[in-house]
Write a protein that holds these residues in place. Structure first.
Motif, short mmCIF file in Angstrom:
data_model
loop_
_atom_site.label_atom_id
_atom_site.label_comp_id
_atom_site.label_asym_id
_atom_site.label_seq_id
_atom_site.Cartn_x
_atom_site.Cartn_y
_atom_site.Cartn_z
N ALA A 29 -2.71 56.97 6.16
CA ALA A 29 -3.80 56.74 6.96
C ALA A 29 -4.93 56.51 6.51
CB ALA A 29 -3.58 57.60 8.18
N MET A 30 -5.27 56.60 5.06
CA MET A 30 -6.41 56.60 4.29
C MET A 30 -7.26 58.00 4.50
SD MET A 30 -7.39 52.58 4.98
CE MET A 30 -7.13 52.69 6.57
N ARG A 31 -6.67 58.94 5.05
CA ARG A 31 -7.32 60.34 5.10
C ARG A 31 -6.99 61.08 3.75
NH1 ARG A 31 -4.33 60.49 10.15
NH2 ARG A 31 -2.88 61.23 8.89
N ILE A 32 -8.28 61.71 3.26
CA ILE A 32 -8.38 62.28 2.01
C ILE A 32 -8.10 63.76 2.30
CG2 ILE A 32 -9.53 62.95 -0.20
CD1 ILE A 32 -11.09 59.95 0.42
N HIS A 33 -7.23 64.43 1.63
CA HIS A 33 -7.14 66.03 1.95
C HIS A 33 -7.23 66.65 0.82
CE1 HIS A 33 -4.91 64.79 5.76
NE2 HIS A 33 -4.50 63.68 5.08
N VAL A 34 -7.51 68.06 1.35
CA VAL A 34 -7.57 69.10 0.00
C VAL A 34 -6.72 70.24 0.72
CG1 VAL A 34 -8.86 71.01 -1.14
CG2 VAL A 34 -9.73 68.67 -0.71
N VAL A 35 -5.69 70.68 -0.16
CA VAL A 35 -4.86 71.71 -0.04
C VAL A 35 -5.09 73.14 -0.96
CG1 VAL A 35 -2.21 72.32 0.28
CG2 VAL A 35 -3.06 69.94 0.59
N ASP A 36 -5.27 74.03 0.06
CA ASP A 36 -5.40 75.22 -0.61
C ASP A 36 -4.29 75.87 -0.89
OD1 ASP A 36 -5.81 78.22 -1.25
OD2 ASP A 36 -7.88 77.87 -0.34
N LYS A 47 -12.40 59.88 5.11
CA LYS A 47 -11.29 58.82 5.59
C LYS A 47 -11.87 57.73 4.99
CE LYS A 47 -8.75 57.00 9.37
NZ LYS A 47 -8.46 55.93 9.09
N ALA A 48 -11.05 56.63 4.12
CA ALA A 48 -11.47 55.34 3.82
C ALA A 48 -11.35 54.11 5.09
CB ALA A 48 -10.76 54.96 2.69
N TYR A 49 -11.88 53.21 4.67
CA TYR A 49 -12.12 52.14 5.91
C TYR A 49 -10.76 51.07 5.57
CZ TYR A 49 -16.52 53.76 7.37
OH TYR A 49 -17.24 54.69 7.95
N HIS A 50 -10.64 50.48 4.29
CA HIS A 50 -9.72 49.40 4.08
C HIS A 50 -8.78 49.50 2.78
CE1 HIS A 50 -12.60 48.08 7.02
NE2 HIS A 50 -13.05 47.18 6.37
N GLU A 53 -1.92 49.51 0.43
CA GLU A 53 -0.81 50.14 -0.63
C GLU A 53 -1.47 50.22 -1.91
OE1 GLU A 53 2.53 51.84 -1.95
OE2 GLU A 53 1.93 51.52 0.06
N GLY A 54 -1.99 49.06 -2.48
CA GLY A 54 -2.64 49.06 -3.79
C GLY A 54 -3.65 50.04 -4.06
N GLY A 55 -4.71 50.13 -3.10
CA GLY A 55 -5.69 51.06 -3.21
C GLY A 55 -5.49 52.25 -3.15
N LEU A 56 -4.31 52.76 -2.17
CA LEU A 56 -3.80 54.09 -2.07
C LEU A 56 -3.36 54.43 -3.41
CD1 LEU A 56 -2.35 53.75 1.60
CD2 LEU A 56 -4.87 54.85 0.75
N ASP A 75 -14.08 52.85 -0.28
CA ASP A 75 -14.86 51.92 0.35
C ASP A 75 -15.86 52.56 1.50
OD1 ASP A 75 -12.70 52.57 2.17
OD2 ASP A 75 -12.18 50.71 2.76
N ILE A 76 -16.77 51.57 1.63
CA ILE A 76 -17.98 51.96 2.79
C ILE A 76 -17.70 50.74 3.91
CG2 ILE A 76 -19.09 53.68 1.47
CD1 ILE A 76 -21.07 51.27 1.02
N GLU A 77 -18.50 50.98 4.82
CA GLU A 77 -18.37 50.19 6.21
C GLU A 77 -18.64 48.74 5.65
OE1 GLU A 77 -19.97 51.10 9.88
OE2 GLU A 77 -20.38 53.28 9.08
N ARG A 78 -19.71 48.49 4.56
CA ARG A 78 -20.27 47.28 4.07
C ARG A 78 -19.15 46.40 3.35
NH1 ARG A 78 -25.46 48.56 1.43
NH2 ARG A 78 -25.67 46.31 1.52
#
Length: 181
Positions: A29-36, A47-50, A53-56, A75-78
């Motif tokens: 879902a393009m969410r970046i997580h940190v696990v302790d 969270k990324a926008y676009h 699969e390849g980018g992930l 990626d950012i909104e622009r």
């Protein structure tokens, strides 16, 4: 040991911190997580926008040597890419490049003095013979940014003045009095 219980889905590019206590990754879902690892807590930090699969699959995070900071691009909104830093102590996210041009693949140096990354910032247009338009070939450069005030910039102006002549062993020369022989 199971570190997360986030339900079904894919997780990509897990990267351990240098001290081995934390893990950063991105999910489908393009969410970046940190696990302790010690507490078992999982925190979504961004969270990324676009990114698909390849980018992930190519998502890459870099940890600072002290395991405090995480650097990554997304990626950012622009539509372009920017560099982000996440402070794991203060739990603060900072966008550190504008995203006006694409910046990617940040990496801390081993001492933590510089952040290196690729940036598309070299603009030398040439006119194409094939499609009658301007092209910007080879715009990507390797950039280095000092991370502390006491670290010199690698692109700072340098003093190119040379030392005195007598320090080079020329002390026996007579001064030129301006007269011609």
């Amino acid at each position: 040991k199971t570190l997360t219980r986030l339900g079904p889905g894919f997780r990509y590019a897990p990267t351990w911190s240098p001290d081995g206590k934390k893990l950063v990754f991105i999910d489908q879902a393009m969410r970046i997580h940190v696990v302790d690892r010690e507490t078992g807590a999982t925190e979504a930090i961004d969270k990324a926008y676009h990114m698909f699969e390849g980018g992930l699959r190519s998502f890459a995070a870099s940890w600072s040597p002290d395991s405090r900071w995480i650097a990554y691009d997304r990626d950012i909104e622009r539509g372009s890419r920017a560099i982000f830093l996440y402070d794991t102590r203060a739990k603060e996210l900072h966008q550190v490049t504008t995203g006006f041009t694409t910046d990617s693949f940040p990496s801390f140096d081993p001492k933590g003095d510089y952040l290196y990354f690729l940036g598309n910032r070299h603009f030398a247009p040439s006119y194409s013979d094939f499609d009658n338009s301007w092209i910007y070939a080879n715009s990507t450069q390797i950039l280095a940014v000092p991370l502390r005030r006491d670290v010199a910039s690698p692109t700072a102006p340098r003093n190119d003045a040379e030392g005195k002549d007598d320090e080079k062993g020329d002390g026996d020369k007579k001064p030129d009095d301006g007269k011609k022989d």
